[in-house]
Design a protein around this motif. Structure first.
Motif, PDB file in Angstrom:
ATOM      1  N   VAL A  17       7.589 -63.658  52.378  1.00 21.09           N
ATOM      2  CA  VAL A  17       7.174 -62.955  51.326  1.00 21.09           C
ATOM      3  C   VAL A  17       7.920 -62.819  49.866  1.00 21.09           C
ATOM      4  N   THR A  66      16.122 -66.247  56.458  1.00 16.88           N
ATOM      5  CA  THR A  66      17.179 -65.190  56.756  1.00 16.88           C
ATOM      6  C   THR A  66      17.059 -64.749  58.123  1.00 16.88           C
ATOM      7  N   GLY A  71      12.527 -61.576  58.192  1.00 13.33           N
ATOM      8  CA  GLY A  71      11.300 -61.283  58.009  1.00 13.33           C
ATOM      9  C   GLY A  71      10.607 -61.140  59.422  1.00 13.33           C
TER      10      GLY A  71
HETATM   11  N1  LIG Z   1       5.217 -68.125  42.919  1.00 13.45           N
HETATM   12  C1  LIG Z   1       6.478 -67.402  43.271  1.00 13.45           C
HETATM   13  N2  LIG Z   1       6.945 -67.872  44.598  1.00 13.45           N
HETATM   14  C2  LIG Z   1       7.745 -67.094  45.243  1.00 13.45           C
HETATM   15  C3  LIG Z   1       8.276 -65.868  44.699  1.00 13.45           C
HETATM   16  N3  LIG Z   1       9.079 -65.136  45.461  1.00 13.45           N
HETATM   17  C4  LIG Z   1       9.390 -66.122  46.396  1.00 13.45           C
HETATM   18  N4  LIG Z   1       8.526 -67.200  46.237  1.00 13.45           N
HETATM   19  C5  LIG Z   1       8.797 -68.534  47.159  1.00 13.45           C
HETATM   20  O1  LIG Z   1       8.366 -68.036  48.260  1.00 13.45           O
HETATM   21  C6  LIG Z   1       9.113 -68.948  49.338  1.00 13.45           C
HETATM   22  C7  LIG Z   1       9.822 -67.792  50.275  1.00 13.45           C
HETATM   23  O2  LIG Z   1      10.728 -66.987  49.547  1.00 13.45           O
HETATM   24  P1  LIG Z   1      12.356 -66.413  50.269  1.00 13.45           P
HETATM   25  O3  LIG Z   1      12.745 -65.330  49.405  1.00 13.45           O
HETATM   26  O4  LIG Z   1      13.059 -67.226  50.916  1.00 13.45           O
HETATM   27  O5  LIG Z   1      11.291 -65.408  51.385  1.00 13.45           O
HETATM   28  P2  LIG Z   1      11.771 -64.509  52.389  1.00 13.45           P
HETATM   29  O6  LIG Z   1      10.902 -63.177  52.524  1.00 13.45           O
HETATM   30  O7  LIG Z   1      13.267 -64.101  52.077  1.00 13.45           O
HETATM   31  O8  LIG Z   1      11.446 -65.311  53.734  1.00 13.45           O
HETATM   32  P3  LIG Z   1      12.495 -65.029  55.233  1.00 13.45           P
HETATM   33  O9  LIG Z   1      13.933 -65.028  54.903  1.00 13.45           O
HETATM   34  O10 LIG Z   1      12.194 -66.531  55.825  1.00 13.45           O
HETATM   35  O11 LIG Z   1      12.179 -64.083  55.810  1.00 13.45           O
HETATM   36  C8  LIG Z   1      10.222 -69.719  48.547  1.00 13.45           C
HETATM   37  O12 LIG Z   1       9.757 -70.884  48.438  1.00 13.45           O
HETATM   38  C9  LIG Z   1      10.147 -68.826  47.033  1.00 13.45           C
HETATM   39  O13 LIG Z   1      10.190 -69.758  45.975  1.00 13.45           O
HETATM   40  C10 LIG Z   1       7.122 -65.248  43.531  1.00 13.45           C
HETATM   41  O14 LIG Z   1       7.504 -63.924  43.098  1.00 13.45           O
HETATM   42  N5  LIG Z   1       6.633 -66.029  42.813  1.00 13.45           N
END
Ligand SMILES: Nc1nc2c(ncn2[C@@H]2O[C@H](COP(=O)(O)OP(=O)(O)OP(=O)(O)O)[C@@H](O)[C@H]2O)c(=O)[nH]1
Ligand SMILES: [Mg+2]
Length: 304
Positions: free
Chosen positions: A137, A162, A181
């Protein structure tokens, strides 16, 4: 009060809430607003007296528009609900800025530790915000955007990046907590979080938890897992702020604000009142300063 708040907003070069997309403005049918009381330390943020009871309070003499404002916006402690006006609301949110807001900028951040279990988390009593949401997310990305560092929290296109509870110490005084997540069914058992054990161990017992930032992907329609999670937090009186992520993206012809509105409509059925919410994008920086300001008022009130 209103003048001081207006000045503060002006100093931060924020735009007035009137720039909100019309679809995000409160409707007369929007639910009452309240935030669950903070556990063990008495009442926390709550709806205005009029909104909470449905009775006519100071708002009785206010215009209909003012009454609607008081019901759908997050009115923090120290703000007279009758004084709330549009220019006190953070853009792209329903959050009113109150006198506890301040010192919102992040000067330094350091990764403190990763914990596999809730009982291994730091016990130094510093306040913390938990970043919660489905895999992918954008939890880790939001943390990087908030602290303005690219790789403080590791991100990935693949869900499940994560896997531990990561504590980041901010300005040597409070924590941002990056969590694994939920809802990533494809993860192998060894990397899948035991959420039932975790929720009992962390959310229900963490005295230093100021609020949960529940991240919702605004580029997709409402997901059941997110609604279940919001409802679980609400039922257990754990303060939450809905943080809509990826507001820069459009998918399947749906604008993020339409998805946000749909999510709010669904959650309304289960919430007596609407929690604070804010639109963000880790790509464009949308909502960053506003979210930090909101976190500062929650934190400063908690800390007093
Ligand atoms: N376009 C866009 N992409 C985003 C945004 N935030 C995150 N992403 C993309 O979404 C993907 C997942 O982002 P993470 O920050 O790793 O997500 P997370 O929630 O920490 O994921 P887990 O650790 O697997 O639970 C990555 O490819 C990011 O570049 C945003 O605000 N806009
Ligand atoms: Mg992550």
């Amino acid at each position: 009060m209103a003048v001081a708040l207006r000045n503060r907003l002006f100093a931060l070069q924020l735009h007035p809430a009137s720039l909100l997309h019309p679809s995000l403005r409160p409707s007369p049918h929007a639910p009452l607003f309240s935030l669950p009381a903070r556990r063990r330390r008495g009442p926390c943020f709550h709806a205005s007296a009029a909104a909470a009871s449905g009775a006519a309070g100071p708002a009785a003499s206010a215009s209909d528009a003012a009454r609607i404002f008081q019901k759908v916006f997050f009115v923090p402690p120290g703000v007279d609900p009758a004084e709330v006006s549009e220019d006190m609301v953070l853009p792209g949110s329903n959050i009113v800025v109150g006198p506890y807001a301040g010192h919102a900028q992040i000067k330094e951040v350091e990764f403190l530790k990763s914990s596999g279990r809730a009982k291994d988390c730091p016990k130094d009593g510093r306040p913390e915000f938990a970043i919660l949401g489905r895999s992918n997310v954008g939890k880790s990305s939001l943390i990087n955007a908030l602290v303005r560092k690219k790789e403080v929290a590791l991100t990935s296109k693949k869900p499940g990046k994560t896997q531990l509870i990561n504590h980041f110490l901010v300005n040597k005084s409070w924590y941002i907590v990056d969590l694994p997540g939920y809802g990533f069914a494809k993860a192998p058992g060894s990397v899948r979080m035991d959420w039932s054990a975790f929720t009992k161990g962390y959310f229900l017992n963490r005295d230093t938890l100021v609020a949960v930032l529940l991240l919702i992907d605004a580029s997709v329609p409402p997901q059941k897992t997110d609604l279940d999670c919001a409802n679980w937090l609400g039922r257990n009186k754990i303060p939450l702020t809905l943080v809509f992520t990826k507001c820069d993206k459009m998918k399947r012809g749906k604008r993020p604000d339409e998805n946000i509105r749909s999510f709010q409509e669904v959650i309304r059925e289960n919430y007596r009142a609407h929690p604070p919410w804010i639109m963000t994008s880790s790509v464009t920086g949308l909502g960053r300063d506003e979210l930090l300001l909101h976190m500062s008022q929650l934190r400063n009130y908690w800390d007093q």
